[in-house]
Enzyme design. Structure first.
Site, PDB file in Angstrom:
ATOM      1  N   LYS A 106      20.176   7.574  -7.791  1.00  0.00           N
ATOM      2  CA  LYS A 106      19.414   7.834  -8.101  1.00  0.00           C
ATOM      3  C   LYS A 106      19.038   9.716  -8.024  1.00  0.00           C
ATOM      4  CE  LYS A 106      14.813   5.716  -7.893  1.00  0.00           C
ATOM      5  NZ  LYS A 106      14.876   3.520  -8.110  1.00  0.00           N
ATOM      6  N   THR A 190      12.096  -6.715 -13.985  1.00  0.00           N
ATOM      7  CA  THR A 190      11.531  -6.497 -12.410  1.00  0.00           C
ATOM      8  C   THR A 190      10.185  -7.157 -12.011  1.00  0.00           C
ATOM      9  OG1 THR A 190      12.073  -4.101 -12.784  1.00  0.00           O
ATOM     10  CG2 THR A 190      11.191  -4.554 -10.276  1.00  0.00           C
ATOM     11  N   SER A 359      19.657  -4.246 -16.570  1.00  0.00           N
ATOM     12  CA  SER A 359      20.203  -3.110 -17.374  1.00  0.00           C
ATOM     13  C   SER A 359      21.160  -2.985 -17.276  1.00  0.00           C
ATOM     14  CB  SER A 359      20.341  -2.100 -15.470  1.00  0.00           C
ATOM     15  OG  SER A 359      18.584  -1.161 -16.480  1.00  0.00           O
TER      16      SER A 359
HETATM   17  P1  NAD Z   1       4.220   2.367 -12.388  1.00  0.00           P
HETATM   18  O1  NAD Z   1       4.511   3.715 -12.472  1.00  0.00           O
HETATM   19  O2  NAD Z   1       4.473   1.847 -13.864  1.00  0.00           O
HETATM   20  O3  NAD Z   1       3.757   1.928 -11.522  1.00  0.00           O
HETATM   21  C1  NAD Z   1       2.974   2.367 -10.476  1.00  0.00           C
HETATM   22  C2  NAD Z   1       1.606   1.786  -9.724  1.00  0.00           C
HETATM   23  O4  NAD Z   1       1.724   2.294  -8.270  1.00  0.00           O
HETATM   24  C3  NAD Z   1       0.581   2.069 -10.765  1.00  0.00           C
HETATM   25  O5  NAD Z   1      -0.385   1.926 -11.904  1.00  0.00           O
HETATM   26  C4  NAD Z   1      -0.008   3.038 -10.179  1.00  0.00           C
HETATM   27  O6  NAD Z   1      -1.421   3.548 -10.464  1.00  0.00           O
HETATM   28  C5  NAD Z   1       0.203   2.339  -8.594  1.00  0.00           C
HETATM   29  N1  NAD Z   1      -0.149   2.965  -7.524  1.00  0.00           N
HETATM   30  C6  NAD Z   1       0.093   4.184  -6.698  1.00  0.00           C
HETATM   31  N2  NAD Z   1      -0.235   4.690  -5.575  1.00  0.00           N
HETATM   32  C7  NAD Z   1      -0.986   3.460  -5.112  1.00  0.00           C
HETATM   33  C8  NAD Z   1      -1.947   3.650  -3.639  1.00  0.00           C
HETATM   34  N3  NAD Z   1      -2.116   3.972  -3.281  1.00  0.00           N
HETATM   35  N4  NAD Z   1      -2.362   1.604  -4.069  1.00  0.00           N
HETATM   36  C9  NAD Z   1      -2.156   1.270  -5.185  1.00  0.00           C
HETATM   37  N5  NAD Z   1      -1.445   1.934  -6.357  1.00  0.00           N
HETATM   38  C10 NAD Z   1      -1.259   2.438  -6.414  1.00  0.00           C
HETATM   39  O7  NAD Z   1       6.069   2.155 -11.349  1.00  0.00           O
HETATM   40  P2  NAD Z   1       6.757   0.500 -11.082  1.00  0.00           P
HETATM   41  O8  NAD Z   1       7.943   1.144 -12.361  1.00  0.00           O
HETATM   42  O9  NAD Z   1       5.640  -0.093 -11.587  1.00  0.00           O
HETATM   43  O10 NAD Z   1       7.464   0.785  -9.971  1.00  0.00           O
HETATM   44  C11 NAD Z   1       6.292   0.921  -9.180  1.00  0.00           C
HETATM   45  C12 NAD Z   1       7.754   0.639  -8.037  1.00  0.00           C
HETATM   46  O11 NAD Z   1       8.403  -0.757  -8.057  1.00  0.00           O
HETATM   47  C13 NAD Z   1       8.107   1.270  -7.506  1.00  0.00           C
HETATM   48  O12 NAD Z   1       8.096   1.681  -5.975  1.00  0.00           O
HETATM   49  C14 NAD Z   1       9.584   1.402  -8.228  1.00  0.00           C
HETATM   50  O13 NAD Z   1      10.815   1.804  -7.399  1.00  0.00           O
HETATM   51  C15 NAD Z   1       9.716  -0.330  -7.880  1.00  0.00           C
HETATM   52  N6  NAD Z   1      10.731  -0.664  -9.458  1.00  0.00           N
HETATM   53  C16 NAD Z   1      10.898  -0.634 -10.264  1.00  0.00           C
HETATM   54  C17 NAD Z   1      11.595  -0.745 -11.072  1.00  0.00           C
HETATM   55  C18 NAD Z   1      10.938  -1.175 -12.761  1.00  0.00           C
HETATM   56  O14 NAD Z   1      11.874  -1.705 -13.510  1.00  0.00           O
HETATM   57  N7  NAD Z   1      10.351  -0.611 -12.631  1.00  0.00           N
HETATM   58  C19 NAD Z   1      13.285  -1.137 -10.949  1.00  0.00           C
HETATM   59  C20 NAD Z   1      12.644  -1.697  -9.458  1.00  0.00           C
HETATM   60  C21 NAD Z   1      11.748  -1.358  -8.494  1.00  0.00           C
END
Ligand code: NAD
Length: 433
Positions: A106, A190, A359
């Protein structure tokens, strides 16, 4: 959920209980106790006003026994060495749960990207690649998007790597834009993978989608695509939150217009919701983010950040099923409390593996120089995550353990087998004369 060996004070830790159940060799325990390689880098960036700002970043390669390490890059003010290390450990387990030929890594930069201009963000992304260039590559460590990074950022990073190498190396990073060697189906992967796991559970339990009410915390890349696909599959999305607030409608929300509205205004608050199928205008109610977590729903989807549910709010959670799309959204203590209360937690290391599965497909396509249709990619994603989920459901049932334990047994079992193939104390003692 801090499941890494050295982060837990209480004995036996979750991961130790997994080691014990699997009866893994001491060699394996020691190797999995800490990251193989940790880099901390300083990234100087010329800001638009002419000043220089130095940002701190990390890349942690936790374990590469099963293949080159793989893991996203996060831009967030809370990024720290500890957070990146935890995330790299979960990536190691996740890749093994879904049986990909990858280890886990990471990366992250401590920054609030919303305070940067586009050009500053580009300079920062390129600076990060210059700082870690020697540590990454298609056979060594392959970054990808994570919180606050996306295909555009991956495109800049791929270009910076190509400029340093003086040749194109698309397989050095995944989640790229389609025009730069990205894969069809990566953006929604995802969310799609998470829905597959939920669908399998619903099928096993004979639950019809239209009977299930879902609340979604986090409406970013992962949460939005999950909500969109779940809505299309007939589930009722009754609430959605982001970092600024939450909305609720018992009749169900259509995620698509909400996403469009959010992209225009950058927030969910005060939005007018129109259900196109019945053309009725209704005003979704505003909730606090905490209220969304405590709604009496069938499924609570956690798709924001770590530690959304901890021991302070665990007892107020009313959902019967928790789908962990975010990494580590439930702390160890909360996991224990919820499990004791009979809540089914579908764990992150399985549920959010769709991103890394596609990926991997992108990496394979880059190396072959041949590209597949979205249909082919989705079929391969569904097959891989479906097989892993079925194996976890079966193991949980047969061994009477939680789904998290079942997933870790699957993942750690594969890693331990690979490490044992290199020889453990038993092997060397038996072969020494
Ligand atoms: P992103 O930045 O696109 O979205 C995150 C979202 O969470 C945003 O809408 C933000 O406003 C919201 N958020 C932040 N704090 C918050 C709170 N306290 N309450 C409610 N909403 C809140 O990120 P993402 O890529 O969607 O990733 C989200 C999670 O999924 C992370 O933990 C990431 O590690 C995990 N993840 C993502 C992927 C991927 O392919 N995008 C893959 C595996 C895991």
């Amino acid at each position: 959920m801090s499941t890494r060996p050295e982060t837990e004070a209480d004995a036996p830790t979750f991961i130790e209980s997994i080691f014990e159940r699997l009866d893994v060799a001491e060699d394996v325990r020691q190797r999995l106790a800490r990251a193989k390689f940790t880099a901390q880098v300083s990234i100087p960036v010329r800001m638009d006003d002419g000043s220089l700002k130095v940002f701190q970043g990390w890349r942690v390669q936790y374990d590469d026994t099963r293949g080159p390490t793989k893991g996203g890059v996060r831009f967030h003010p809370q990024v720290s060495a500890e957070e990146v290390t935890n995330l790299s450990f979960w990536m190691t387990i996740k890749c093994a749960v879904v049986d990909l030929p990858f280890g886990g890594a990471k990366g992250g930069i401590c920054v609030d990207p919303k305070c940067l201009s586009r050009l500053e963000l580009e300079r920062l992304s390129r600076g990060y690649i210059r700082a870690i260039h020697d540590l990454i590559g298609p056979n060594r460590d392959i970054p990808a998007p994570d919180v606050n990074t996306n295909a555009t950022v991956m495109g800049w990073m791929a270009d910076e790597f190509a400029q340093i190498e003086r040749r194109l190396v698309p397989a050095m990073i995944t989640g790229k834009p389609l025009g730069l060697g990205g894969s069809a189906g990566r953006v929604a992967a995802t969310g799609r993978g998470a829905l597959q796991v939920l669908q399998l559970w619903a099928k096993r339990e004979n639950k019809a989608p239209e009977k299930l009410r879902i609340a979604v915390q986090g409406f970013g890349n992962a949460g939005y695509h999950f909500a969109r696909l779940a809505h299309a599959a007939g589930y009722r999305i009754v609430a959605i939150s982001d970092s600024k607030g939450a909305i609720y409608d018992e009749e169900g929300l259509d995620p698509q217009p909400i996403w469009e509205h959010k992209n225009q205004t950058r927030e969910l608050k005060d939005m007018v919701y129109c259900d196109e199928s019945v053309c009725a205008q209704s005003k979704a109610e505003n909730l606090s983010q905490q209220q969304l977590l405590e709604l009496d729903v069938d499924v609570l989807v956690l798709a924001a950040l770590e530690d959304a549910i901890d021991e302070d709010n665990a007892e107020r959670i009313k959902a019967k099923v928790i789908l962990e799309i975010a990494n580590g959204p439930v702390t160890s203590k909360a996991d224990q409390l919820l499990t004791e209360a009979g809540v089914l937690i579908l764990p992150d290391v399985l549920v959010n593996a769709g991103g890394v599965i596609v990926s991997h497909l992108e990496w394979v396509q880059n190396r072959m120089g041949d590209y597949w249709s979205e249909e082919t990619v989705e079929q391969r994603l569904d097959e891989r995550i479906g097989k892993a989920a079925e194996a976890c459901f079966e193991r949980a049932k047969q061994e009477q353990v939680s789904m998290r334990t079942a997933a870790y047994l699957q993942g750690v079992g594969r890693i331990a087998a690979a490490m044992s193939n290199q020889g453990t104390r038993t092997y060397f003692n038996e072969h020494s004369d």
